[in-house]
Enzyme design. Structure first.
Site, PDB file in Angstrom:
ATOM      1  N   GLY A 181       0.814  -1.223   0.000  1.00 32.35           N
ATOM      2  CA  GLY A 181       0.000   0.000   0.000  1.00 32.35           C
ATOM      3  C   GLY A 181       0.841   1.263   0.000  1.00 32.35           C
ATOM      4  O   GLY A 181       0.499   2.249   0.656  1.00 32.35           O
ATOM      5  N   VAL A 236      -3.182  -7.416  -1.491  1.00 30.32           N
ATOM      6  CA  VAL A 236      -2.698  -8.218  -0.357  1.00 30.32           C
ATOM      7  C   VAL A 236      -3.722  -9.270   0.072  1.00 30.32           C
ATOM      8  O   VAL A 236      -3.402 -10.192   0.814  1.00 30.32           O
ATOM      9  CB  VAL A 236      -2.304  -7.334   0.849  1.00 30.32           C
ATOM     10  CG1 VAL A 236      -1.120  -6.449   0.503  1.00 30.32           C
ATOM     11  CG2 VAL A 236      -3.487  -6.509   1.361  1.00 30.32           C
ATOM     12  N   ASN A 289       1.307  -2.545   5.417  1.00 29.28           N
ATOM     13  CA  ASN A 289       0.729  -1.202   5.601  1.00 29.28           C
ATOM     14  C   ASN A 289      -0.601  -1.004   4.875  1.00 29.28           C
ATOM     15  O   ASN A 289      -1.395  -0.147   5.260  1.00 29.28           O
ATOM     16  CB  ASN A 289       1.765  -0.173   5.107  1.00 29.28           C
ATOM     17  CG  ASN A 289       1.171   1.205   4.924  1.00 29.28           C
ATOM     18  OD1 ASN A 289       1.006   1.958   5.884  1.00 29.28           O
ATOM     19  ND2 ASN A 289       0.815   1.544   3.684  1.00 29.28           N
ATOM     20  N   SER A 313      -3.157   0.641  14.752  1.00 26.55           N
ATOM     21  CA  SER A 313      -3.774   1.970  14.825  1.00 26.55           C
ATOM     22  C   SER A 313      -4.085   2.242  16.286  1.00 26.55           C
ATOM     23  O   SER A 313      -4.317   1.300  17.060  1.00 26.55           O
ATOM     24  CB  SER A 313      -5.074   1.975  14.015  1.00 26.55           C
ATOM     25  OG  SER A 313      -5.853   3.097  14.351  1.00 26.55           O
ATOM     26  N   TYR A 366     -12.670  -2.397  11.647  1.00 28.98           N
ATOM     27  CA  TYR A 366     -11.291  -1.891  11.629  1.00 28.98           C
ATOM     28  C   TYR A 366     -10.565  -2.239  12.935  1.00 28.98           C
ATOM     29  O   TYR A 366      -9.415  -2.682  12.932  1.00 28.98           O
ATOM     30  CB  TYR A 366     -11.362  -0.373  11.417  1.00 28.98           C
ATOM     31  CG  TYR A 366     -10.057   0.337  11.195  1.00 28.98           C
ATOM     32  CD1 TYR A 366      -9.363   0.220   9.989  1.00 28.98           C
ATOM     33  CD2 TYR A 366      -9.522   1.179  12.176  1.00 28.98           C
ATOM     34  CE1 TYR A 366      -8.188   0.903   9.780  1.00 28.98           C
ATOM     35  CE2 TYR A 366      -8.339   1.863  11.974  1.00 28.98           C
ATOM     36  CZ  TYR A 366      -7.673   1.735  10.772  1.00 28.98           C
ATOM     37  OH  TYR A 366      -6.502   2.425  10.568  1.00 28.98           O
ATOM     38  N   VAL A 367     -11.263  -2.043  14.051  1.00 27.15           N
ATOM     39  CA  VAL A 367     -10.645  -2.314  15.356  1.00 27.15           C
ATOM     40  C   VAL A 367     -10.373  -3.811  15.524  1.00 27.15           C
ATOM     41  O   VAL A 367      -9.324  -4.203  16.054  1.00 27.15           O
ATOM     42  CB  VAL A 367     -11.532  -1.751  16.498  1.00 27.15           C
ATOM     43  CG1 VAL A 367     -11.052  -2.254  17.855  1.00 27.15           C
ATOM     44  CG2 VAL A 367     -11.531  -0.224  16.466  1.00 27.15           C
ATOM     45  N   ALA A 368     -11.305  -4.638  15.034  1.00 27.30           N
ATOM     46  CA  ALA A 368     -11.068  -6.093  15.096  1.00 27.30           C
ATOM     47  C   ALA A 368      -9.781  -6.427  14.345  1.00 27.30           C
ATOM     48  O   ALA A 368      -8.948  -7.218  14.801  1.00 27.30           O
ATOM     49  CB  ALA A 368     -12.244  -6.845  14.483  1.00 27.30           C
ATOM     50  N   LYS A 413      -7.261  -4.239  13.570  1.00 29.25           N
ATOM     51  CA  LYS A 413      -6.064  -3.560  14.094  1.00 29.25           C
ATOM     52  C   LYS A 413      -5.635  -4.080  15.461  1.00 29.25           C
ATOM     53  O   LYS A 413      -4.464  -3.960  15.827  1.00 29.25           O
ATOM     54  CB  LYS A 413      -6.306  -2.048  14.132  1.00 29.25           C
ATOM     55  CG  LYS A 413      -6.410  -1.413  12.735  1.00 29.25           C
ATOM     56  CD  LYS A 413      -5.201  -1.724  11.870  1.00 29.25           C
ATOM     57  CE  LYS A 413      -5.080  -0.795  10.683  1.00 29.25           C
ATOM     58  NZ  LYS A 413      -3.951  -1.166   9.807  1.00 29.25           N
ATOM     59  N   ILE A 429      -3.306  10.649  11.292  1.00 28.76           N
ATOM     60  CA  ILE A 429      -2.222  11.042  10.383  1.00 28.76           C
ATOM     61  C   ILE A 429      -2.840  11.668   9.137  1.00 28.76           C
ATOM     62  O   ILE A 429      -3.857  11.182   8.621  1.00 28.76           O
ATOM     63  CB  ILE A 429      -1.374   9.806   9.964  1.00 28.76           C
ATOM     64  CG1 ILE A 429      -0.994   8.952  11.195  1.00 28.76           C
ATOM     65  CG2 ILE A 429      -0.139  10.235   9.188  1.00 28.76           C
ATOM     66  CD1 ILE A 429      -0.118   9.599  12.220  1.00 28.76           C
TER      67      ILE A 429
HETATM   68  P1  NAP Z   1      -4.038   5.576   2.377  1.00 24.22           P
HETATM   69  O1  NAP Z   1      -3.392   6.864   2.047  1.00 24.22           O
HETATM   70  O2  NAP Z   1      -5.440   5.331   1.965  1.00 24.22           O
HETATM   71  O3  NAP Z   1      -3.100   4.415   1.866  1.00 24.22           O
HETATM   72  C1  NAP Z   1      -3.477   3.055   1.914  1.00 24.22           C
HETATM   73  C2  NAP Z   1      -2.924   2.381   0.693  1.00 24.22           C
HETATM   74  O4  NAP Z   1      -3.237   0.983   0.739  1.00 24.22           O
HETATM   75  C3  NAP Z   1      -3.550   2.941  -0.595  1.00 24.22           C
HETATM   76  O5  NAP Z   1      -2.520   3.347  -1.456  1.00 24.22           O
HETATM   77  C4  NAP Z   1      -4.346   1.770  -1.140  1.00 24.22           C
HETATM   78  O6  NAP Z   1      -4.334   1.682  -2.558  1.00 24.22           O
HETATM   79  C5  NAP Z   1      -3.578   0.587  -0.572  1.00 24.22           C
HETATM   80  N1  NAP Z   1      -4.418  -0.599  -0.563  1.00 24.22           N
HETATM   81  C6  NAP Z   1      -5.716  -0.711  -0.188  1.00 24.22           C
HETATM   82  N2  NAP Z   1      -6.150  -1.968  -0.326  1.00 24.22           N
HETATM   83  C7  NAP Z   1      -5.104  -2.680  -0.814  1.00 24.22           C
HETATM   84  C8  NAP Z   1      -4.919  -4.035  -1.168  1.00 24.22           C
HETATM   85  N3  NAP Z   1      -5.900  -4.917  -1.051  1.00 24.22           N
HETATM   86  N4  NAP Z   1      -3.708  -4.424  -1.632  1.00 24.22           N
HETATM   87  C9  NAP Z   1      -2.691  -3.558  -1.757  1.00 24.22           C
HETATM   88  N5  NAP Z   1      -2.801  -2.235  -1.452  1.00 24.22           N
HETATM   89  C10 NAP Z   1      -3.995  -1.817  -0.970  1.00 24.22           C
HETATM   90  O7  NAP Z   1      -4.025   5.334   3.966  1.00 24.22           O
HETATM   91  P2  NAP Z   1      -2.921   5.650   5.055  1.00 24.22           P
HETATM   92  O8  NAP Z   1      -3.507   6.633   5.987  1.00 24.22           O
HETATM   93  O9  NAP Z   1      -1.585   5.878   4.458  1.00 24.22           O
HETATM   94  O10 NAP Z   1      -2.934   4.243   5.812  1.00 24.22           O
HETATM   95  C11 NAP Z   1      -1.854   3.337   5.795  1.00 24.22           C
HETATM   96  C12 NAP Z   1      -2.003   2.381   6.957  1.00 24.22           C
HETATM   97  O11 NAP Z   1      -1.975   3.114   8.192  1.00 24.22           O
HETATM   98  C13 NAP Z   1      -3.335   1.611   6.967  1.00 24.22           C
HETATM   99  O12 NAP Z   1      -3.129   0.289   7.392  1.00 24.22           O
HETATM  100  C14 NAP Z   1      -4.164   2.373   7.974  1.00 24.22           C
HETATM  101  O13 NAP Z   1      -5.185   1.593   8.531  1.00 24.22           O
HETATM  102  C15 NAP Z   1      -3.109   2.778   8.975  1.00 24.22           C
HETATM  103  N6  NAP Z   1      -3.471   3.927   9.816  1.00 24.22           N
HETATM  104  C16 NAP Z   1      -3.730   5.148   9.283  1.00 24.22           C
HETATM  105  C17 NAP Z   1      -4.093   6.203  10.114  1.00 24.22           C
HETATM  106  C18 NAP Z   1      -4.370   7.586   9.606  1.00 24.22           C
HETATM  107  O14 NAP Z   1      -4.830   8.436  10.394  1.00 24.22           O
HETATM  108  N7  NAP Z   1      -4.138   7.885   8.359  1.00 24.22           N
HETATM  109  C19 NAP Z   1      -4.182   5.974  11.489  1.00 24.22           C
HETATM  110  C20 NAP Z   1      -3.923   4.713  11.989  1.00 24.22           C
HETATM  111  C21 NAP Z   1      -3.552   3.688  11.150  1.00 24.22           C
HETATM  112  P3  NAP Z   1      -5.522   2.365  -3.432  1.00 24.22           P
HETATM  113  O15 NAP Z   1      -5.467   3.814  -3.109  1.00 24.22           O
HETATM  114  O16 NAP Z   1      -5.119   2.002  -4.818  1.00 24.22           O
HETATM  115  O17 NAP Z   1      -6.782   1.698  -2.980  1.00 24.22           O
END
Ligand code: NAP
Length: 257
Positions: A14, A74, A100, A152, A165-167, A169, A198
């Site tokens: 990701g 993934v 990620n 998270s 999501y919580v389940a 994470k 973030i």
């Molecule tokens: P993001 O900008 O939406 O990035 C997530 C990436 O994962 C996207 O590029 C998406 O691709 C890709 N993705 C989704 N489904 C996929 C799959 N099946 N196979 C491969 N790639 C896939 O989100 P982010 O905020 O950077 O989040 C990254 C991680 O941090 C996640 O696990 C999220 O839960 C965690 N997180 C984020 C926050 C926050 O506040 N941002 C807080 C806590 C945890 P597409 O765009 O092409 O769908």
């Protein structure tokens, strides 16, 4: 403290945008060869327009680094295995896996559909299982590996409207602790990062009311930046963290204490 990754090979799932992209660029800057995985990229690099993953690859190469793109989901074990094969065929080893990739399907529990529940589990939980399983034996044979898992703050303390999501994470935290024990003797370290709020695509369209509620929760009075997470992952993937495994590092401005 040395944070040198010369000669290391990393898969960041990701990483076409957001936190994953931030980390891919940081690791590449420090010498690692990077597989930029992101859903939607053309697996063989062909196609009319550049996918998000291919754009990150171009950015890394323009800065003098080495990188390839991969469009595996993934959630699909055969695509994940193909990604691992592509990495081994290109560079012959895998030192770092960053789980990620992620999505959101937020709804209060009475409203969330079975489909949305399962999809979130598939991407976060099973996606982490699939990718980790696919590198497991390779890292054991190398007697070296760093597996990083993205949880998270929601996975640590729960959050309204995020049962699915919580389940996932909190589930990945449990798996991190098991894998740290199972892989410790092979010189493989497994750690999780729990980001708070973030600034990425995932959070950019939240309603103002929700953003205000979140702001009020952050003791350090700012949202995190992708660089804040990249810094945490850089440390955990480095030799400096060789005596840390099974840990969860909260990177959230003090939300979880
Ligand atoms: P993001 O900008 O939406 O990035 C997530 C990436 O994962 C996207 O590029 C998406 O691709 C890709 N993705 C989704 N489904 C996929 C799959 N099946 N196979 C491969 N790639 C896939 O989100 P982010 O905020 O950077 O989040 C990254 C991680 O941090 C996640 O696990 C999220 O839960 C965690 N997180 C984020 C926050 C926050 O506040 N941002 C807080 C806590 C945890 P597409 O765009 O092409 O769908």
């Amino acid at each position: 403290m040395s944070l040198d990754f010369n000669g290391k090979v990393a898969i960041v799932t990701g990483s076409g945008g957001g936190i994953g992209k931030g980390y891919a660029l940081e690791l590449a800057k420090r010498g690692a060869k990077i597989v930029v995985n992101d859903l939607g990229g053309s697996v063989d690099g062909t196609g009319g327009s550049l996918s998000a993953a291919e754009k990150v690859v171009e950015e890394i190469k323009a800065a003098g680094g080495e990188s390839i793109s991969n469009g595996a989901s993934v959630t699909d074990m055969s695509q994940v295995e193909e990604m691992v094969k592509q990495t081994m065929d290109t560079w012959g080893r895998i030192d770092i896996l960053v789980n990620n990739a992620g999505i959101l399907r937020d709804k209060s529990f009475s409203k969330v559909t079975d489909e949305d529940f399962r999809l979130v589990l598939e991407v976060h939980l099973m996606g982490t299982v699939n990718c980790t399983k696919a590198v497991w034996d390779i890292m054991k044979e190398q007697s070296y590996g760093r597996i990083l898992v993205t949880s998270s703050s929601s996975g640590v303390y729960g959050n309204f409207g995020q049962t699915n999501y919580v389940a996932s994470k909190s589930g990945v935290i449990g798996m991190t602790k098991v894998w740290a024990r199972e892989l410790g003797k092979y010189n493989i370290r497994v750690n999780a990062v729990a980001p708070g709020f973030i600034e990425t695509d995932m959070t950019k369209n939240l309603p103002e009311k929700v953003v205000q509620l979140m702001n009020d929760k952050v003791p350090l009075r700012r949202w995190g930046k992708t660089k804040d997470i990249a810094n945490a992952y850089t440390f955990l993937a480095s030799e400096n963290a060789s005596y840390i495994s099974g840990a969860v590092l909260n990177v959230d401005g003090g939300v979880v204490v």
